[in-house]
Design a protein around this motif. Structure first.
Motif, short mmCIF file in Angstrom:
data_model
loop_
_atom_site.label_atom_id
_atom_site.label_comp_id
_atom_site.label_asym_id
_atom_site.label_seq_id
_atom_site.Cartn_x
_atom_site.Cartn_y
_atom_site.Cartn_z
N LEU A 57 -3.23 0.10 9.68
CA LEU A 57 -2.88 1.11 8.83
C LEU A 57 -2.50 2.68 9.89
O LEU A 57 -1.79 2.70 8.71
CB LEU A 57 -5.02 1.59 9.56
CG LEU A 57 -5.96 0.50 8.58
CD1 LEU A 57 -7.31 1.48 9.63
CD2 LEU A 57 -5.79 0.36 7.19
N LYS A 58 -2.09 1.96 10.45
CA LYS A 58 -0.98 3.62 11.34
C LYS A 58 -0.14 2.81 10.63
O LYS A 58 1.02 4.53 10.57
CB LYS A 58 -0.94 2.93 13.03
CG LYS A 58 -0.01 3.86 13.63
CD LYS A 58 -0.40 3.63 14.90
CE LYS A 58 0.88 4.72 15.40
NZ LYS A 58 1.04 4.30 17.22
N GLU A 59 1.07 1.99 10.00
CA GLU A 59 1.97 1.48 9.52
C GLU A 59 2.13 2.47 8.55
O GLU A 59 2.90 3.40 8.00
CB GLU A 59 2.36 0.12 9.77
CG GLU A 59 2.36 -0.37 10.48
CD GLU A 59 2.53 -1.66 10.34
OE1 GLU A 59 2.19 -2.85 9.39
OE2 GLU A 59 2.92 -2.37 11.32
N LYS A 76 -0.74 12.38 4.73
CA LYS A 76 -1.71 11.31 5.68
C LYS A 76 -2.52 10.72 4.94
O LYS A 76 -3.23 11.49 3.54
CB LYS A 76 -1.87 12.48 7.10
CG LYS A 76 -3.12 12.67 6.55
CD LYS A 76 -3.21 13.05 7.97
CE LYS A 76 -4.10 14.94 7.97
NZ LYS A 76 -4.60 15.70 9.19
N VAL A 77 -3.59 10.10 5.31
CA VAL A 77 -4.52 8.88 4.39
C VAL A 77 -5.57 9.08 5.20
O VAL A 77 -5.06 8.97 6.15
CB VAL A 77 -3.89 7.82 4.20
CG1 VAL A 77 -5.86 7.47 3.22
CG2 VAL A 77 -2.90 7.88 3.02
N LEU A 98 -6.32 0.21 -3.21
CA LEU A 98 -5.10 1.50 -3.09
C LEU A 98 -4.92 0.86 -1.62
O LEU A 98 -3.65 0.53 -1.34
CB LEU A 98 -5.47 2.39 -2.74
CG LEU A 98 -3.95 4.13 -2.18
CD1 LEU A 98 -3.46 4.46 -3.48
CD2 LEU A 98 -5.32 5.27 -2.21
N LEU A 99 -5.07 0.34 -0.77
CA LEU A 99 -4.46 0.31 0.36
C LEU A 99 -4.51 -0.94 0.89
O LEU A 99 -4.47 -1.50 1.46
CB LEU A 99 -6.11 0.09 1.67
CG LEU A 99 -5.90 2.30 1.62
CD1 LEU A 99 -7.31 2.93 1.91
CD2 LEU A 99 -4.56 3.44 1.03
N ASN A 100 -4.99 -1.78 -0.18
CA ASN A 100 -4.49 -3.80 -0.04
C ASN A 100 -5.60 -4.29 1.13
O ASN A 100 -5.19 -5.10 1.45
CB ASN A 100 -3.43 -4.25 0.24
CG ASN A 100 -2.84 -3.96 -0.88
OD1 ASN A 100 -2.79 -4.31 -2.47
ND2 ASN A 100 -0.94 -3.86 -1.04
N ALA A 132 0.90 -1.52 -0.07
CA ALA A 132 0.06 -0.03 -0.06
C ALA A 132 0.97 1.72 -0.33
O ALA A 132 0.61 2.09 -0.60
CB ALA A 132 -1.09 0.01 1.29
N SER A 133 1.98 1.08 0.60
CA SER A 133 2.70 2.35 0.47
C SER A 133 3.53 2.35 -0.58
O SER A 133 3.80 4.23 -0.78
CB SER A 133 4.20 2.19 1.52
OG SER A 133 4.96 1.02 1.66
N SER A 134 3.84 1.68 -1.23
CA SER A 134 3.90 2.09 -2.84
C SER A 134 2.89 2.31 -3.42
O SER A 134 3.20 3.80 -4.34
CB SER A 134 4.53 0.72 -3.40
OG SER A 134 5.17 0.68 -4.88
N LYS A 135 1.62 1.59 -3.43
CA LYS A 135 0.99 2.52 -4.25
C LYS A 135 1.05 3.84 -3.82
O LYS A 135 0.24 5.25 -4.80
CB LYS A 135 -0.58 1.31 -3.92
CG LYS A 135 -0.08 0.17 -4.42
CD LYS A 135 -1.41 -0.92 -4.28
CE LYS A 135 -1.32 -2.27 -5.40
NZ LYS A 135 -2.41 -2.65 -4.52
N LEU A 136 0.72 3.99 -2.78
CA LEU A 136 0.25 5.84 -2.37
C LEU A 136 1.41 6.62 -3.10
O LEU A 136 1.22 7.76 -3.31
CB LEU A 136 0.19 5.42 -0.98
CG LEU A 136 -1.11 4.72 0.18
CD1 LEU A 136 -1.06 4.88 1.44
CD2 LEU A 136 -2.51 6.06 -0.07
#
Length: 605
Positions: A252-254, A223-224, A199-201, A169-173
């Motif tokens: 989510l926090k990660e 942030k998201v 996006l968030l898997n 998810a971090s890569s997609k974001l």
């Protein structure tokens, strides 16, 4: 019953000062299929298809739907006083043209702005400007009429591991934020559930056949914000369930995701000031745009995630290959059962539906069907999206044709396959039509083309076989397929005649598109054969980059319905090569009598 509901709707319209009321088939997220709570159009019409818009005036009611549902809609609205508007047919006005016709000078158009797209609302406002009329966009008139309306239910959420998603998810974001920077956007509003899930898997079970999480998302550079239901607020089957586990909250926090209440979304949107916001007016609803302050700069562009998720990564591609093989084995096992038992064991469209669904459920990593199975016998096969039920279904006999369109969601991806089966003797016309559809399907999958082609360039590859005989089918030749998401996914498709507001995308390596021509003879029979194709890069030379299609779907095509004399040598080779590969991939799943049957079902012609 429908007439009474429409009378009550007109009473509500009068009380609200509305002359014309619009009821589309949608939810707050522009989803193709909707949960029970959002089935307002079905409530007021009795029509159960997945696409259609109801327009109600003081004296008239009209249902607009596409060619997939002409036969079904006509039957279901008979006697209701609703006029069927067959979209795309000669002499039939478009929805906007119809509104221009029925709206009088100074009259008021109303709808629930949460279920009407912002782009469409703008078009309706242009019509009202000409009429010096008014728009009321915040009225859900069904609230007081639909007293037994189902509730919105939220189910537990799970993370799709990277061994299935192929990207964090971090890569997609990061990729989305790069696009935001290119567009000069401070914030990006996402309301489409498939985009959010990808996006968030994250995947869930908030909608049948569509494993998503009912939610909204706002992405900033820091942030998201995820607007979804709380940790332990919802029920499933009358029992409390944990929607967000501690592990999920840590996830989510990660990833810098802040969980907020689902109902707080519009309050957040109205609080945005002096910012540039990226959104797609073709996906967000009217209320989102109406809530934005005047000092907000709107950047109306397609969601960056739309193209990103359409192009499957190498991990997803390999997973899809695995999913389709076990899914094909389930379809083949169903075909074996059908052929062996027809005329001996009592069966109906419904019991056949239950059997093929059961075959899929026995596969490992099965989640759910990717849509409600279509099992249509005889004349019902001419109804593109026919739906049988335990109380309303035909008995299967040892003759004629049976169309079965089905699919499944697995952790390794989603499938969508159609096969038409001869249950015994079939007419010469049926065999001819089956053979034409087979040739059309084989033509498309064998296509080689230069990079830059779109689906509208290639649609003719399938359709020309039928056009030569003065035949056609009133649907696209193919659609994109999501990865454990919606089974109809854009922006890629095969369609010579684009739908309003939808442009066919350049076909990229990694895109999955169905290949599903058909012939439908009302009152007699229907035929459709559907495979999924994976777009791949071929050779590159002085003419450019050539592309081709890799088969994902592997299941026998019923040779009992083929008129071999109408196949050319190239057709035979394509069919034989395909069946050889079907046998190689599926035979490890069979033994004994079933294996011998599979060998016969995939024999060379």
């Amino acid at each position: 019953m429908i007439r009474e509901r429409l009378d009550k709707l007109r009473e509500g319209m009068k009380a609200s000062g509305i002359d014309c009321y619009l009821v589309p088939t949608s939810d707050y997220h522009d989803s193709e299929y909707v949960s029970g709570y959002f089935a307002v159009r079905r409530f007021f019409t009795g029509f159960t298809g997945s696409a259609g818009t109801l327009v109600v005036t003081k004296e008239e009611a009209a249902l607009f739907t596409d060619a997939r549902y002409f036969i079904q809609a006509a039957k279901q609205i008979e006697g209701t006083g609703i006029t069927l508007m067959k979209m795309g047919e000669p002499g039939v006005p478009t929805l906007k043209e119809y509104l221009e016709q029925v709206l009088g000078e100074g009259e008021v158009l109303g709808f629930d702005g949460r279920v009407v797209k912002a782009g469409d609302a703008k078009e309706y406002e242009k019509i009202l400007e000409k009429k010096k009329g008014k728009l009321i966009w915040n009225k859900d008139l069904s609230e007081k009429i639909w007293t037994e309306r189902p509730s919105i239910v939220h189910h537990p959420v799970f993370v799709l591991a990277e061994r299935y998603s192929g990207e964090s998810a971090s890569s997609k974001l990061s990729r989305v934020r790069e696009k935001m920077q290119e567009e000069g956007a401070d914030e990006h509003i996402l309301t489409s559930l498939d985009d959010i899930a990808w996006l968030l898997n994250l995947r869930g079970d908030d909608m049948k056949n569509f494993p998503i999480v009912l939610s909204y998302v706002v992405v900033t550079m820091e942030k998201v914000l995820l607007f979804a239901k709380g940790k332990r607020e919802e029920t499933k089957d009358g029992e409390e369930c944990e929607v967000w586990t501690p592990e999920l909250l840590d996830y989510l926090k990660e990833n810098g995701v802040e969980l907020r209440a689902y109902d707080d979304f519009y309050g957040y949107v109205s609080g945005i000031h002096e910012r540039s916001v990226l959104l797609c007016k073709g996906r967000v609803n009217c209320r989102v745009e109406k809530e934005l302050a005047k000092d907000v700069t709107v950047i109306d562009k397609p969601n960056p995630t739309e193209l990103m998720k359409a192009v499957k990564n190498p991990v997803e591609m390999e997973n899809l290959r695995r999913a389709h093989i076990k899914d094909g084995a389930a379809v083949a096992r169903f075909m074996y059962w059908l052929k062996k038992n027809i005329g001996k064991t009592p069966m109906t469209e419904w019991s056949a539906t239950e059997y093929i669904d059961k075959m899929r459920q026995e596969n490992d990593n099965f989640i759910e069907t990717s849509f409600d199975t279509i099992c249509a016998y005889g004349p019902n096969g001419a109804i593109n999206h026919y739906s049988a039920s335990p109380k309303d279904c035909l008995v299967l006999k040892g003759e004629g044709l049976l169309v079965v369109d089905s699919g499944g969601h697995y952790l390794e991806g989603s499938t969508d396959i159609t096969r038409t089966f001869a249950l015994g003797p079939v007419t010469a016309e049926m065999k001819e039509h089956f053979t034409l559809v087979l040739r059309a399907m084989l033509n498309m999958r064998a296509t080689r083309f230069l990079y830059g082609c779109r689906g509208n360039n290639l649609d003719i590859r399938a359709r020309e076989v039928l056009w030569e005989k003065g035949l056609d089918y009133k649907h696209g030749t193919g659609h994109g397929v999501g990865y454990i998401l919606n089974v109809h996914e854009g922006p890629n498709n095969f369609r010579w005649k684009p739908l309003p507001g939808q442009e066919s995308a350049v076909l990229e390596e990694g895109m999955v598109t169905t290949d599903e021509p058909g012939i439908y003879i009302e009152g007699s029979h229907g035929i459709r054969i559907e495979n999924e194709l994976l777009c791949r890069k071929g050779e590159e030379n002085e003419y450019g980059q050539f592309m081709y299609f890799e088969d994902l779907t592997f299941a026998p095509i019923d040779l009992d319905a083929v008129e071999v004399s109408q196949l050319g040598e190239q057709d035979k080779k394509r069919l034989n090569d395909y069946h050889k590969e079907v046998y190689e991939k599926l035979s490890p799943y069979f033994e004994g009598e079933e294996l011998a049957w599979l060998s016969e079902a995939t024999r060379a012609v």
